[in-house]
Design a protein around this motif. Sequence first.
Motif, PDB file in Angstrom:
ATOM      1  N   TYR A 190       7.750   1.117  37.341  1.00 61.01           N
ATOM      2  CA  TYR A 190       8.221   0.747  36.000  1.00 61.01           C
ATOM      3  C   TYR A 190       9.734   0.522  35.976  1.00 61.01           C
ATOM      4  N   PRO A 191      10.195  -0.429  35.128  1.00 58.51           N
ATOM      5  CA  PRO A 191       9.389  -1.286  34.246  1.00 58.51           C
ATOM      6  C   PRO A 191       8.604  -2.330  35.030  1.00 58.51           C
ATOM      7  N   VAL A 192       7.392  -2.616  34.562  1.00 58.84           N
ATOM      8  CA  VAL A 192       6.555  -3.629  35.194  1.00 58.84           C
ATOM      9  C   VAL A 192       7.136  -5.006  34.900  1.00 58.84           C
ATOM     10  N   VAL A 193       7.229  -5.834  35.914  1.00 59.65           N
ATOM     11  CA  VAL A 193       7.787  -7.177  35.734  1.00 59.65           C
ATOM     12  C   VAL A 193       6.688  -8.120  35.242  1.00 59.65           C
ATOM     13  N   GLY A 194       6.916  -8.698  34.073  1.00 55.91           N
ATOM     14  CA  GLY A 194       5.958  -9.631  33.498  1.00 55.91           C
ATOM     15  C   GLY A 194       6.670 -10.750  32.787  1.00 55.91           C
ATOM     16  N   SER A 195       5.897 -11.635  32.139  1.00 53.90           N
ATOM     17  CA  SER A 195       6.489 -12.751  31.403  1.00 53.90           C
ATOM     18  C   SER A 195       5.967 -12.826  29.975  1.00 53.90           C
ATOM     19  N   GLY A 196       5.238 -11.796  29.537  1.00 56.83           N
ATOM     20  CA  GLY A 196       4.675 -11.784  28.198  1.00 56.83           C
ATOM     21  C   GLY A 196       5.641 -11.217  27.176  1.00 56.83           C
ATOM     22  N   PRO A 197       5.170 -11.024  25.942  1.00 58.98           N
ATOM     23  CA  PRO A 197       6.054 -10.561  24.868  1.00 58.98           C
ATOM     24  C   PRO A 197       6.512  -9.110  25.001  1.00 58.98           C
ATOM     25  N   PHE A 198       5.785  -8.293  25.811  1.00 57.91           N
ATOM     26  CA  PHE A 198       6.161  -6.896  25.976  1.00 57.91           C
ATOM     27  C   PHE A 198       6.271  -6.538  27.454  1.00 57.91           C
ATOM     28  N   GLY A 220      10.463 -16.044  21.949  1.00 58.27           N
ATOM     29  CA  GLY A 220      11.334 -15.140  21.219  1.00 58.27           C
ATOM     30  C   GLY A 220      10.778 -13.731  21.249  1.00 58.27           C
ATOM     31  N   ALA A 221      11.637 -12.747  21.147  1.00 60.68           N
ATOM     32  CA  ALA A 221      11.209 -11.351  21.212  1.00 60.68           C
ATOM     33  C   ALA A 221      10.307 -11.003  20.038  1.00 60.68           C
ATOM     34  N   PRO A 222       9.354 -10.080  20.232  1.00 64.39           N
ATOM     35  CA  PRO A 222       8.538  -9.607  19.101  1.00 64.39           C
ATOM     36  C   PRO A 222       9.410  -8.998  18.000  1.00 64.39           C
ATOM     37  N   LYS A 223       8.820  -8.845  16.824  1.00 65.51           N
ATOM     38  CA  LYS A 223       9.555  -8.281  15.694  1.00 65.51           C
ATOM     39  C   LYS A 223       9.753  -6.777  15.829  1.00 65.51           C
ATOM     40  N   ILE A 224       8.822  -6.107  16.521  1.00 66.60           N
ATOM     41  CA  ILE A 224       8.962  -4.664  16.716  1.00 66.60           C
ATOM     42  C   ILE A 224       9.680  -4.399  18.038  1.00 66.60           C
ATOM     43  N   ALA A 547      -8.279  -8.213  20.235  1.00 65.09           N
ATOM     44  CA  ALA A 547      -8.387  -9.665  20.133  1.00 65.09           C
ATOM     45  C   ALA A 547      -8.286 -10.285  21.521  1.00 65.09           C
ATOM     46  N   SER A 548      -8.731 -11.523  21.634  1.00 67.27           N
ATOM     47  CA  SER A 548      -8.751 -12.192  22.933  1.00 67.27           C
ATOM     48  C   SER A 548      -7.424 -12.873  23.260  1.00 67.27           C
ATOM     49  N   GLY A 549      -6.346 -12.348  22.732  1.00 67.85           N
ATOM     50  CA  GLY A 549      -5.017 -12.870  23.008  1.00 67.85           C
ATOM     51  C   GLY A 549      -3.971 -11.890  22.515  1.00 67.85           C
ATOM     52  N   TYR A 550      -2.722 -12.252  22.676  1.00 65.38           N
ATOM     53  CA  TYR A 550      -1.616 -11.350  22.354  1.00 65.38           C
ATOM     54  C   TYR A 550      -1.143 -11.462  20.910  1.00 65.38           C
ATOM     55  N   TRP A 551      -1.637 -12.460  20.166  1.00 68.32           N
ATOM     56  CA  TRP A 551      -1.002 -12.819  18.900  1.00 68.32           C
ATOM     57  C   TRP A 551      -0.917 -11.673  17.883  1.00 68.32           C
ATOM     58  N   PRO A 552      -1.973 -10.896  17.632  1.00 64.58           N
ATOM     59  CA  PRO A 552      -1.843  -9.838  16.627  1.00 64.58           C
ATOM     60  C   PRO A 552      -0.719  -8.848  16.936  1.00 64.58           C
ATOM     61  N   VAL A 553      -0.588  -8.464  18.208  1.00 65.33           N
ATOM     62  CA  VAL A 553       0.455  -7.516  18.576  1.00 65.33           C
ATOM     63  C   VAL A 553       1.829  -8.176  18.518  1.00 65.33           C
ATOM     64  N   TYR A 554       1.886  -9.429  18.946  1.00 58.55           N
ATOM     65  CA  TYR A 554       3.156 -10.157  18.900  1.00 58.55           C
ATOM     66  C   TYR A 554       3.619 -10.371  17.461  1.00 58.55           C
TER      67      TYR A 554
END
Length: 604
Positions: A190-198, A220-224, A547-554
């Motif tokens: 950690y931190p895990v290297v990724g390319s997603g919103p978190f 763009g970064a998530p709101k939280i 959900a089948s994607g990241y959108w709700p959390v993002y």
Amino acid sequence: MTRMGARLAALGLTLLLATLPATQAMARQAPEPGKKIVRLGVTQAVDSMSPFLAVRLIASSIHRWTYGYLTVPDPKTLQPSPDLAESWTTSDDKLTWTFKIRDTTWSDGRPVTAQDAVWTFNTVMTVDAAKQANGPAVENFERVTATDDRTLVIKTKKPQASMLENPIPIVPKHVWEKVGDIGAFENDVYPVVGSGPFVVVEHKKDAYVKLKANPGYWQGAPKIDELHVIFYENPEAAIAGLKKGDIDLIGRLDAAQFQSLAGNPDIVQWNTPGRRAAYLQINHGAQTIDNKPVGDGHPALKDPKVRQAIHYAIDKQALVDQVQNGLAVPADGSIVPPMYKDFFWQAEGDDLVTHDAARANRILDEAGYKKGPDGVRTMPDGKRKLEMRFSIHTDTPVEDKLAQYLTGWFKDIGIALSTKKLEPSKFTEETGFTGLFDIAISGWSVNPDPEEILATHLCSRRPTAGGEGGGTESFYCDPAYEKLYQEQLSELDRTKRADIIKQMQKRLYTDAPVIALYYPNNLEGYRKDQITSITSMPEEKGLLYGASGYWPVYSLDAVATPAAGSAGGSSTGLVVGGVAAVVILVAGGFFLARRRRSVADDRE
């Protein structure tokens, strides 16, 4: 609680906190004032932090939040939309796909390139251990190359209709090429290297996963600022945590748990069509991938007539009303739930199986299964009674209740059913590898493209003699089904492909290696005093967690954390979650020290 009980409870909590490992020191620190932190409560433990190994819903969800994919489902339509691939083209013969890779960076600042995707796909194609999570997704790949840093080329053996819904997360080559044994690496640096919103920054097994917003995310970064996933050993503790404010969001509730949230002014109850199918898995003659018998399934279940009779014995509407409290849809179809309108198949006319005990009895009578004086039938040769086991998970009231109904209905047609309770790991072993079962409860969350759930019924998904394999759901191996699977894989016309997929579901429905019972509603709850906005997926009557994607959390927005030391801090939530996962305080004042694994469904 008595004074002595309170003292013992306090003592138990003190002893537990005293024994927490040093790695949880961060969790006990007060959060920084002004941070927006959301705490998600789950009752399913992460099976692996590696995207090559993980199959459980929670792990798959975390990977959706932390890694990029070639494409992702659009939050409105669930159709493929750009992600790391910002555009794509196909050759005239539909065998070559060319993707333009987005100009973005990994969370450590290194550029994302087409070589990362090449390394990821080639690893799944060539390393057996890397096939565990999504191996079938690349079985049709012939070659994967990069002509430059921005151009990925995938050559397939046959046209592949599901190419734009590939479920494999793209990992950074510069990190993963240093890993020796993919099958042994848990992705726990950690931190895990990724390319997603978190970005995953910390994980304590069976306690929590902590994620922080990725400031370099291409949208763009998530709101939280942070997302904390907190593990509970049982749903009751998690629901109590939601009511107290220790967590902010919980999903995958059963009907009784969901209804217990009614009347709380701070909690929003979220009830929408679900993406799961609940069904019976029938041991119709389990075999290994080289067609060698395995397990001890009842021989009568090899007979399609017996499986058909069992199907007619089940009153699915009664299960919806009595087991799911009306919060489900009876399954007059197969393994794809009705929320996916394009691919959902519903039995009609002569194909439709309805509750009809008299017809079930006639089928068995005509097939030569005679009832004895005790009302239990025997095999046509008279050597074995139709006494069968029903495998369920331990400590799951819903499954206990389901077993009671099935036992009564099966008795009416001359089959004696006994309940066999198994811990999750043993359940997975016996129903997916060793074949030591007769009938078992099962279920799966289905993606917008149902290819993966369809693939769990292929010959190639059966285990090897050594107990390894790609994850069969039914030990099914049927030439007609295999032919249809290959046809849909090569059909790029969506309407024509949907028709083929419906034929596959009809084959499962009539041959009955699995028998769909109902499609549970998606039941969730969140605290509106903490979460100020969240967008479901799909946006109209969709899912939040799971959900089948990241959108709700993002899309999440939340109230900022108050000053340090005040109630409701996220790190306190982490400790509470860890305690709930380890300790159960009883009225008598003692606690159960022996921890049990989650009873949640192991599957995606």
